[in-house]
Design an enzyme around this catalytic site. Structure first.
Site, PDB file in Angstrom:
ATOM      1  N   ASN A 195     -16.858   3.099  10.639  1.00  0.00           N
ATOM      2  CA  ASN A 195     -17.737   2.979   9.475  1.00  0.00           C
ATOM      3  C   ASN A 195     -18.385   1.605   9.362  1.00  0.00           C
ATOM      4  O   ASN A 195     -19.577   1.467   9.541  1.00  0.00           O
ATOM      5  CB  ASN A 195     -16.944   3.267   8.196  1.00  0.00           C
ATOM      6  CG  ASN A 195     -17.659   2.771   6.960  1.00  0.00           C
ATOM      7  OD1 ASN A 195     -18.788   3.164   6.712  1.00  0.00           O
ATOM      8  ND2 ASN A 195     -17.046   1.885   6.208  1.00  0.00           N
ATOM      9  N   GLU A 196     -17.590   0.595   9.085  1.00  0.00           N
ATOM     10  CA  GLU A 196     -18.150  -0.724   8.802  1.00  0.00           C
ATOM     11  C   GLU A 196     -17.300  -1.785   9.498  1.00  0.00           C
ATOM     12  O   GLU A 196     -16.992  -2.824   8.942  1.00  0.00           O
ATOM     13  CB  GLU A 196     -18.163  -0.941   7.281  1.00  0.00           C
ATOM     14  CG  GLU A 196     -19.184  -1.947   6.797  1.00  0.00           C
ATOM     15  CD  GLU A 196     -19.257  -1.983   5.281  1.00  0.00           C
ATOM     16  OE1 GLU A 196     -20.363  -1.843   4.739  1.00  0.00           O
ATOM     17  OE2 GLU A 196     -18.201  -2.133   4.628  1.00  0.00           O
TER      18      GLU A 196
ATOM     19  N   CYS B 277     -16.021   3.587   3.526  1.00  0.00           N
ATOM     20  CA  CYS B 277     -14.667   3.056   3.723  1.00  0.00           C
ATOM     21  C   CYS B 277     -13.602   4.126   3.566  1.00  0.00           C
ATOM     22  O   CYS B 277     -12.460   3.932   3.995  1.00  0.00           O
ATOM     23  CB  CYS B 277     -14.420   1.915   2.746  1.00  0.00           C
ATOM     24  SG  CYS B 277     -15.485   0.481   3.006  1.00  0.00           S
TER      25      CYS B 277
ATOM     26  N   GLU C  11     -20.042   9.444  -0.031  1.00  0.00           N
ATOM     27  CA  GLU C  11     -18.682   8.925   0.067  1.00  0.00           C
ATOM     28  C   GLU C  11     -17.935   9.330  -1.190  1.00  0.00           C
ATOM     29  O   GLU C  11     -18.495   9.327  -2.295  1.00  0.00           O
ATOM     30  CB  GLU C  11     -18.650   7.407   0.217  1.00  0.00           C
ATOM     31  CG  GLU C  11     -17.221   6.877   0.280  1.00  0.00           C
ATOM     32  CD  GLU C  11     -17.119   5.431   0.736  1.00  0.00           C
ATOM     33  OE1 GLU C  11     -15.996   4.981   1.036  1.00  0.00           O
ATOM     34  OE2 GLU C  11     -18.159   4.755   0.800  1.00  0.00           O
TER      35      GLU C  11
END
Length: 689
Positions: free
Chosen positions: A405-406, A258, A51
């Protein structure tokens, strides 16, 4: 960070020496059922999570030295400062009149009526520019001469000024390399020169000054090292890639994290804007730039010089399966939580207030379909042709995509289901990674996991950031998971020495050995857990936002943390099938802080044991290799151990804690070995040749 002393080094050495001494203590007896191999271990089991946080891309893996080279950031002069000494510039301004291209539409105009050696600008780089003596750096720039008699652009790589050894000033310090660009024209033209620094310097800067009087337009000012991974023109920083390649990772997840979501949908990561000509890729604010007050970095932008093509290429280079993660039509739920409308009609989970021009979910789904074509499609297809035009006509063999992603909750599940339906309809062989949210437990986690199981998801991505003891306590987390459902992707995990997102977290051995213990549980449950990756991957020592991290670097050097070596040992010794392990007296794995797992490696025939002794004392073990036949006589041990659980590696001591190799004797089918205090040990017992 603790300062190492001779005493602590001596104490560590004595502890390791003690581990080699047979104690009167009765050995703990373990049994490995070599003749009863269990679940297959995914060939891509242990991989990498990348990331762009902690200046991991620009200022890190992507080695462009000029910050904001195209003046396209919101603050168009970010990273640039006008020189004020001597005959300063008469004026300077960022304009859009007649740019070099439609996506790169800002440039810097310099004007001077007097001229002189200080009529120009300096670029600070990413916390300075790291350059090496005698190495070659290509400086390139687009120039256009305006009215007047500007004759040349002088290019200088220099040390910042430091009067009497004090702090840096705007004044120029010693020059490290110089060049002069002439033959300027009234039309945009690209110029290139090679700079060879006369000394190694970690925090140099670039100075550009005009020669003569008049006006000069300037854009895409780049300073790029020739020493890149595989020598590529837009290549990556070789020492950082080498650390990745040495792990032989099974997969590379990119670009986040993120970073995929963005604070708003307008600030999301859009892969289509990261391919093609590097100079034409628009920059974007990095969502981590002002997320944490403890590391407020408003200068953190993404240039996308490292884009999706380069990610795919990196994965191929290091033998890892590519795993791109795409936005599912949701901005970060911790920030705006903005949603892309599913359709023009309002449904129960449609956004309450979306911008009139906001893209619908169909746009995001089409981006995913186009990505598969970009990665795998024939050169005759529209997106396959774009890949071929960038120099890679062959397929990248994409087999997996992450959807979101999350994210969590009904709005995510609704969007995931539509994504999955469309992708599976056109590309049924593509496996999808879904999200169970940011936490490893709780009502949201339970609800999402149940729903994704009902949707027959291929993989569920679980994340866990917690104290070291959580990892040791939860070593049996997957023992009770239902078999036959979705596979688990342990997509982000790292032990936090202080607290989640605390700036005081450190990459201690306590964290790493606890992760090693937890990973015995991942390996033992390879029929449930298909992939695992530590996170985050990279951190710049001068520009990080989140810690701990696996690999740290400055402008010139890099090192792996103790967690890096744990991950590396697992990846290099993953084996092919799980072997059942019975702990002493039939206890659970982790009882008395002894953790174990075992695999067989079919290509070599080796039996591979992973053992964690989370104890301050040596621990003798007697390991019965039940049903083993024709074992070799000499095994190989790789050991990470130190008596001090707070031990850390650093730029000054990059291998203060690193695996130590030795051999041991194998007699029959019983192996006796003494585990060092606070140790992670990998034992390879060879098959007889």
């Amino acid at each position: 960070m603790p300062i190492p002393t001779r005493f602590s080094t001596l104490a560590t050495g004595l502890a390791l020496l003690g581990a080699l001494t047979i104690r009167a203590q009765a050995p703990a007896t373990l049994t490995v059922q070599v003749n009863k191999p269990g679940a297959a271990v995914n060939k891509n089991m242990y991989g990498l999570f990348f990331e762009d946080i902690n200046f991991a891309a620009d200022g890190g893996l992507y080695p462009e030295l000029v910050k904001n080279k195209s003046f396209e950031t919101d603050d168009h002069l970010l990273g640039w400062k006008a020189l004020r000494g001597g005959a300063a510039l008469t004026s300077y301004v960022v304009l859009t009149d007649g740019p070099i291209g439609p996506t790169n539409n800002h440039f810097l105009r310099l004007s001077t009526q007097v001229g002189g050696p200080e009529a120009g600008f300096v670029n600070e780089g990413f916390r300075g520019m790291g350059v090496k003596q005698g190495a070659e750096y290509t400086f390139s720039v687009y120039l256009r001469r305006g009215p007047g008699s500007i004759a040349a652009l002088n290019v200088t790589l220099e040390e910042p000024g430091r009067p009497s050894g004090g702090p840096e000033t705007a004044a120029s310090g010693p020059a490290l390399a110089q060049a002069r660009i002439t033959d300027l024209t009234s039309e945009w033209k690209k110029y290139s020169v090679v700079l060879r620094p006369s000394a190694t310097f970690a925090k140099a800067r670039l100075k550009l000054t005009v020669e003569g009087t008049g006006t000069l337009d300037l854009d895409v000012a780049s300073l790029y090292p020739k020493d890149t991974w595989k020598g590529r023109e837009n290549g990556l920083r070789p020492d950082l890639v080498q650390l990745l390649a040495d792990m032989k990772p099974g997969f590379l997840r990119f670009p986040g994290g993120c970073i995929v979501e963005g604070r708003t949908l307008a600030q999301r990561y859009q892969w289509k804007e990261t391919i093609g000509a590097v100079a034409a890729r628009p920059s974007l604010i990095n969502r981590w730039n002002t997320e944490f007050l403890h590391k407020f970095t408003p200068d953190y932008y993404q240039s996308f010089g490292l884009g999706f093509f380069e990610y795919f290429q990196l994965a191929e280079d290091i033998g890892a399966a590519p795993l791109p993660i795409l936005n599912v039509g949701m901005a970060c739920q911790y920030n705006s939580a903005e949603l892309a409308p599913i359709s023009a009609a309002k449904g129960p989970n449609a956004p309450v207030a979306a911008a009139d021009d906001a893209p619908t979910l169909d746009t995001f789904i089409q981006d995913a379909l186009d990505l598969v074509e970009f990665a795998n499609g024939p050169v005759s297809s529209p997106w396959g042709a774009k890949r071929a035009a960038m120099g890679h006509p062959a397929s990248f063999n994409l087999q997996m995509i992450g959807v979101g992603n999350e994210q969590w909750g009904p709005q995510y599940l609704e969007r995931y289901e539509l994504f999955a339906k469309a992708l599976k309809a056109k590309y049924p062989a593509i496996e999808l990674v879904s999200s169970a949210g940011p936490s490893p437990d709780g009502p949201l986690f339970d609800t999402d996991s149940k729903a994704l199981t009902q949707l027959k998801a291929d993989y569920i991505d679980e994340h866990y950031y917690a104290k070291p003891e959580w990892f040791r306590t939860n070593v049996g987390r997957y023992d009770g998971y239902a078999r036959g459902g979705p596979k688990i992707f342990a997509g982000e995990y790292a032990a936090q020495s202080v607290a989640i997102a605390s700036p005081d977290n450190r990459n201690t051995w306590d964290c790493a050995i606890s992760e090693a213990a937890f990973m015995t549980g991942l390996e033992r449950n390879a029929d449930v857990v298909g992939m695992a990756s530590y996170a985050p991957l990279f951190a710049n020592v001068d520009a990080w936002q989140w810690t701990p991290d696996m690999i740290w670097f400055d402008n010139l050097n890099s090192y792996g943390s103790p967690s890096y070596y744990v991950q590396k040992l697992y990846a290099l010794n993953k084996g092919t099938r799980v072997l059942p392990v019975t702990m002493p007296a039939g206890a659970k794995n982790g009882t008395d802080n002894l953790f174990a797992s075992a695999v067989v490696d079919a290509p070599t025939g080796d039996v591979v044991l992973k053992l964690v002794n989370y104890s301050g004392s040596p621990r003798p073990v007697s390991i019965s290799l039940a049903g083993a036949k024709k074992l070799g006589k000499t095994g190989r041990a790789q050991v990470l151990a130190t008596a001090d659980l707070q031990t850390q590696n650093s730029l000054k001591e990059p291998k203060k804690l690193a695996p130590q190799e030795s051999t041991f004797t194998v007699k029959g089918s019983t192996l006796n070995y003494t585990l060092a205090p606070n140790s992670f040990t990998v034992l390879r017992v060879p098959a007889q040749k």
